[in-house]
Design a protein around this motif. Structure first.
Motif, PDB file in Angstrom:
ATOM      1  N   UNK A 379       0.851  -1.191   0.000  1.00  0.00           N
ATOM      2  CA  UNK A 379       0.000   0.000   0.000  1.00  0.00           C
ATOM      3  C   UNK A 379       0.884   1.236   0.000  1.00  0.00           C
ATOM      4  N   UNK A 380       0.392   2.353  -0.533  1.00  0.00           N
ATOM      5  CA  UNK A 380       1.218   3.563  -0.577  1.00  0.00           C
ATOM      6  C   UNK A 380       1.430   4.157   0.813  1.00  0.00           C
ATOM      7  N   UNK A 381       2.510   4.889   0.939  1.00  0.00           N
ATOM      8  CA  UNK A 381       2.812   5.603   2.176  1.00  0.00           C
ATOM      9  C   UNK A 381       2.748   7.090   1.865  1.00  0.00           C
ATOM     10  N   UNK A 382       1.952   7.827   2.638  1.00  0.00           N
ATOM     11  CA  UNK A 382       1.713   9.243   2.355  1.00  0.00           C
ATOM     12  C   UNK A 382       2.489  10.153   3.295  1.00  0.00           C
ATOM     13  N   UNK A 383       2.647  11.390   2.858  1.00  0.00           N
ATOM     14  CA  UNK A 383       3.253  12.422   3.712  1.00  0.00           C
ATOM     15  C   UNK A 383       2.421  12.548   4.988  1.00  0.00           C
ATOM     16  N   UNK A 384       3.098  12.565   6.130  1.00  0.00           N
ATOM     17  CA  UNK A 384       2.421  12.682   7.413  1.00  0.00           C
ATOM     18  C   UNK A 384       2.138  11.358   8.085  1.00  0.00           C
ATOM     19  N   UNK A 385       2.307  10.233   7.342  1.00  0.00           N
ATOM     20  CA  UNK A 385       2.091   8.915   7.947  1.00  0.00           C
ATOM     21  C   UNK A 385       3.135   8.638   9.023  1.00  0.00           C
ATOM     22  N   UNK A 386       2.717   7.907  10.042  1.00  0.00           N
ATOM     23  CA  UNK A 386       3.599   7.448  11.113  1.00  0.00           C
ATOM     24  C   UNK A 386       4.067   6.050  10.702  1.00  0.00           C
ATOM     25  N   UNK A 387       5.339   5.917  10.338  1.00  0.00           N
ATOM     26  CA  UNK A 387       5.868   4.667   9.801  1.00  0.00           C
ATOM     27  C   UNK A 387       6.736   3.970  10.844  1.00  0.00           C
ATOM     28  N   UNK A 388       6.483   2.694  11.036  1.00  0.00           N
ATOM     29  CA  UNK A 388       7.250   1.888  11.988  1.00  0.00           C
ATOM     30  C   UNK A 388       7.864   0.709  11.247  1.00  0.00           C
ATOM     31  N   UNK A 389       9.185   0.596  11.306  1.00  0.00           N
ATOM     32  CA  UNK A 389       9.911  -0.486  10.645  1.00  0.00           C
ATOM     33  C   UNK A 389      10.369  -1.491  11.693  1.00  0.00           C
ATOM     34  N   UNK A 390       9.953  -2.748  11.522  1.00  0.00           N
ATOM     35  CA  UNK A 390      10.331  -3.812  12.448  1.00  0.00           C
ATOM     36  C   UNK A 390      11.219  -4.805  11.712  1.00  0.00           C
ATOM     37  N   UNK A 391      12.331  -5.164  12.330  1.00  0.00           N
ATOM     38  CA  UNK A 391      13.317  -5.998  11.671  1.00  0.00           C
ATOM     39  C   UNK A 391      13.739  -7.151  12.571  1.00  0.00           C
ATOM     40  N   UNK A 392      14.001  -8.302  11.972  1.00  0.00           N
ATOM     41  CA  UNK A 392      14.514  -9.454  12.726  1.00  0.00           C
ATOM     42  C   UNK A 392      15.315 -10.345  11.792  1.00  0.00           C
ATOM     43  N   UNK A 393      16.193 -11.145  12.382  1.00  0.00           N
ATOM     44  CA  UNK A 393      16.846 -12.218  11.634  1.00  0.00           C
ATOM     45  C   UNK A 393      15.859 -13.374  11.595  1.00  0.00           C
ATOM     46  N   UNK A 394      15.404 -13.746  10.410  1.00  0.00           N
ATOM     47  CA  UNK A 394      14.357 -14.753  10.271  1.00  0.00           C
ATOM     48  C   UNK A 394      14.927 -16.167  10.382  1.00  0.00           C
ATOM     49  N   UNK A 395      16.033 -16.403   9.711  1.00  0.00           N
ATOM     50  CA  UNK A 395      16.716 -17.696   9.831  1.00  0.00           C
ATOM     51  C   UNK A 395      18.116 -17.559   9.243  1.00  0.00           C
ATOM     52  N   UNK A 396      18.973 -18.529   9.573  1.00  0.00           N
ATOM     53  CA  UNK A 396      20.330 -18.556   9.041  1.00  0.00           C
ATOM     54  C   UNK A 396      20.551 -19.856   8.285  1.00  0.00           C
ATOM     55  N   UNK A 397      21.458 -19.822   7.318  1.00  0.00           N
ATOM     56  CA  UNK A 397      21.844 -21.002   6.546  1.00  0.00           C
ATOM     57  C   UNK A 397      23.317 -21.264   6.811  1.00  0.00           C
ATOM     58  N   UNK A 398      23.611 -22.366   7.487  1.00  0.00           N
ATOM     59  CA  UNK A 398      24.961 -22.639   7.965  1.00  0.00           C
ATOM     60  C   UNK A 398      25.577 -23.861   7.290  1.00  0.00           C
ATOM     61  N   UNK A 399      24.995 -24.314   6.176  1.00  0.00           N
ATOM     62  CA  UNK A 399      25.514 -25.501   5.493  1.00  0.00           C
ATOM     63  C   UNK A 399      26.920 -25.284   4.956  1.00  0.00           C
ATOM     64  N   UNK A 400      27.205 -24.060   4.518  1.00  0.00           N
ATOM     65  CA  UNK A 400      28.542 -23.738   4.000  1.00  0.00           C
ATOM     66  C   UNK A 400      29.283 -22.921   5.055  1.00  0.00           C
ATOM     67  N   UNK A 401      30.194 -23.542   5.811  1.00  0.00           N
ATOM     68  CA  UNK A 401      30.886 -22.807   6.890  1.00  0.00           C
ATOM     69  C   UNK A 401      31.680 -21.608   6.386  1.00  0.00           C
ATOM     70  N   UNK A 402      32.104 -21.638   5.118  1.00  0.00           N
ATOM     71  CA  UNK A 402      32.903 -20.538   4.580  1.00  0.00           C
ATOM     72  C   UNK A 402      32.051 -19.322   4.236  1.00  0.00           C
ATOM     73  N   UNK A 403      30.735 -19.509   4.071  1.00  0.00           N
ATOM     74  CA  UNK A 403      29.844 -18.392   3.742  1.00  0.00           C
ATOM     75  C   UNK A 403      28.472 -18.614   4.379  1.00  0.00           C
ATOM     76  N   UNK A 442      37.630 -17.041  14.162  1.00  0.00           N
ATOM     77  CA  UNK A 442      36.844 -17.845  15.099  1.00  0.00           C
ATOM     78  C   UNK A 442      35.396 -17.434  15.267  1.00  0.00           C
ATOM     79  N   UNK A 443      34.909 -16.474  14.456  1.00  0.00           N
ATOM     80  CA  UNK A 443      33.515 -16.054  14.567  1.00  0.00           C
ATOM     81  C   UNK A 443      32.578 -17.202  14.189  1.00  0.00           C
ATOM     82  N   UNK A 444      31.510 -17.372  14.971  1.00  0.00           N
ATOM     83  CA  UNK A 444      30.502 -18.379  14.677  1.00  0.00           C
ATOM     84  C   UNK A 444      29.129 -17.711  14.593  1.00  0.00           C
ATOM     85  N   UNK A 445      28.401 -18.045  13.548  1.00  0.00           N
ATOM     86  CA  UNK A 445      27.049 -17.515  13.363  1.00  0.00           C
ATOM     87  C   UNK A 445      26.063 -18.486  13.996  1.00  0.00           C
TER      88      UNK A 445
END
Length: 472
Positions: A379-403, A442-445
């Motif tokens: 839907x369009x967003x108009x001037x004056x609208x109160x906009x709230x952005x919600x963000x999360x990590x939905x899932x991770x893919x760890x099959x390839x340890x290099x990436x 040594x970083x682990x996701x």
């Protein structure tokens, strides 16, 4: 009245500065294929030798409008590229207003004609190697390209291409509202450097009755990319829809007539994507399958351990709800587009930067962008609208340890406190990874798990969409 003032709510008209478009300068003007002046702003510019599939007049200079005197029109508040594009686009609106677009709408609609993709081809050039001022506007803290601004520019360029396709030969256009409907998978094929010249080129590749698809290519030639195909760093497909500015209903647009073999191939690929989108919409209406319920329970199993037996939960996993970040803003007049609504590229940039920050906090190191999975403009967003952005990590893919891949969701809500209402306006999906040197240190996701059925369904839906894109 211009389309801008018709589209804005009356309570905001008195607060906005007048819309005074720039008259395009010589360095922004372009010509048609036969050398005649372009009927629309920058009628057929295409890429240079970096992208041989787009060959025509010189591209728009991304830094051309940085040092111009300020004029009270929407483009001045955005990136220099958006500014330059809206200067080039302004001629359409000036001529349309002079000829009385509302009076000629019926006749123009009856004169819809096929357009070749070459007519809408447009490119824009970033002189990063020599323009320090321009380079500084696109540099992030790690001395790399600021992808959020580049995504914003892609939306602006796609919009300009749409207007060129829909305009008539004399430069006029019906009073259409052309809005971004969705963005398909946008994959970064190789890193983009901030110290090397960059070009974005694109054209309309497919047209339905009131919708069209625009394909854009971001190219950057370096010593390592002698082959023109290797210089393509990113490809993006935008879908725009046309609405009648007076009724708000869908409006027919000029058809497309591919001429070259490449244009025909791009049309076939776009037709396939359009059928795939329709198929996915139909599948959403089908009853839930038994195997989906089984997958749902498998996803929730570990989340229940976190909720009911937290001391025994896997320390290499984390709940979705513990990865969340959000921000809120009031949509200001300075963020509007030429129709008076909030510029889609601005929303994409804000969503990308929130997703980047969320991934940074989750991984513990600055992430590296991989792709935009999908964007929905609900839907369009108009001037004056109160906009709230919600963000999360939905899932991770760890099959390839290099990436390891980190899949992030951003949902934008338009809230109206006076009416006690909240509606979803946009959904954005991004994928990030981390640099190899961080993994070597040594970083682990961590694995991300849902704790509610609603979260689990969102994960399944996104996994299925990603699988469908990969297979196609």
């Amino acid at each position: 009245m211009t389309p801008l003032r018709r589209a804005l709510p009356s309570r905001l008209l008195s607060k906005l500065p007048p819309f005074e478009p720039w008259t395009p300068l010589a360095r922004l003007s372009t010509t048609t294929g036969d050398g005649a002046p372009a009927a629309t702003a920058g009628a057929t510019p295409t890429a240079s030798s970096a992208a041989p599939s787009y060959e025509s007049s010189p591209p728009i200079d991304a830094g051309s409008s940085i040092r111009k005197p300020i004029s009270l029109w929407p483009g001045m508040y955005f990136s220099p590229v958006t500014n330059a594009l809206w200067e080039a686009r302004s001629k359409i609106f000036e001529e349309a207003g002079d000829t009385g677009a509302s009076e000629n709408a019926a006749s123009l609609e009856s004169e819809l004609v096929p357009r070749s993709p070459s007519r809408s081809r447009t490119s824009i050039f970033y002189k990063f190697s020599s323009d320090y001022v321009l380079r500084e506007q696109y540099r992030n803290p790690w001395n790399e390209i600021r992808m959020g601004k580049l995504v914003e520019d892609l939306d602006a360029l796609a919009g300009t291409i749409c207007y060129k396709h829909c305009s008539s030969d004399d430069g006029t256009t019906r009073p259409l509202l052309l809005v971004t409907a969705s963005v398909d998978r946008m994959v970064l094929k190789r890193p983009i450097r901030i110290d090397t010249d960059l070009q974005i080129a694109g054209a309309v590749t497919w047209v339905g009755r009131s919708s069209m698809e625009i394909q854009l290519e971001v190219t950057q030639s370096t010593e390592e990319t002698q082959n023109s195909l290797d210089s393509v760093a990113l490809t993006a497909n935008f879908t725009f829809v046309a609405r009648d500015s007076r009724t708000g209903k869908s409006a027919p647009i000029n058809r497309i007539s591919p001429e070259t073999e490449r244009e025909k191939l791009l049309w076939q690929e776009a037709e396939k994507r359009n059928k795939m989108r329709k198929k996915k919409r139909e599948e959403r209406n089908l009853d839930t399958k038994i195997e989906d319920l089984s997958r749902l329970q498998d996803l929730l199993a570990e989340g229940r351990v976190f909720c009911d037996l937290p001391a025994l939960a896997d320390r290499d996993s984390i709940l979705i709800r513990d990865t969340c970040f959000e921000n809120s803003l009031i949509c200001q007049p300075q963020q509007r587009n030429i129709h008076g609504r909030i510029f889609g590229g601005f929303l994409m940039r804000r969503a990308f930067e929130l997703a980047f920050s969320t991934t940074y906090a989750f991984a513990g190191v600055a992430p590296r962008f991989v792709e935009v999975d999908h964007v929905d403009f609900l839907r369009p967003v108009d001037v004056g609208n109160f906009l709230r952005l919600k963000c999360c990590v939905l899932y991770t893919e760890l099959d390839n340890p290099a990436e390891p891949l980190i899949n992030v969701e951003v949902v934008a809500h338009v809230m109206q406190p006076e009416l006690r209402s909240s509606e979803v306006s946009n959904k954005f999906y991004f994928t990030f990874t981390v640099r190899p040197e961080a993994l070597n240190d040594g970083l682990r996701i961590r694995k991300v798990v849902p704790s509610t059925e609603e979260e689990a369904w969102r994960v399944l839906e996104r996994m299925d969409a990603e699988s469908c894109q990969t297979s196609s």
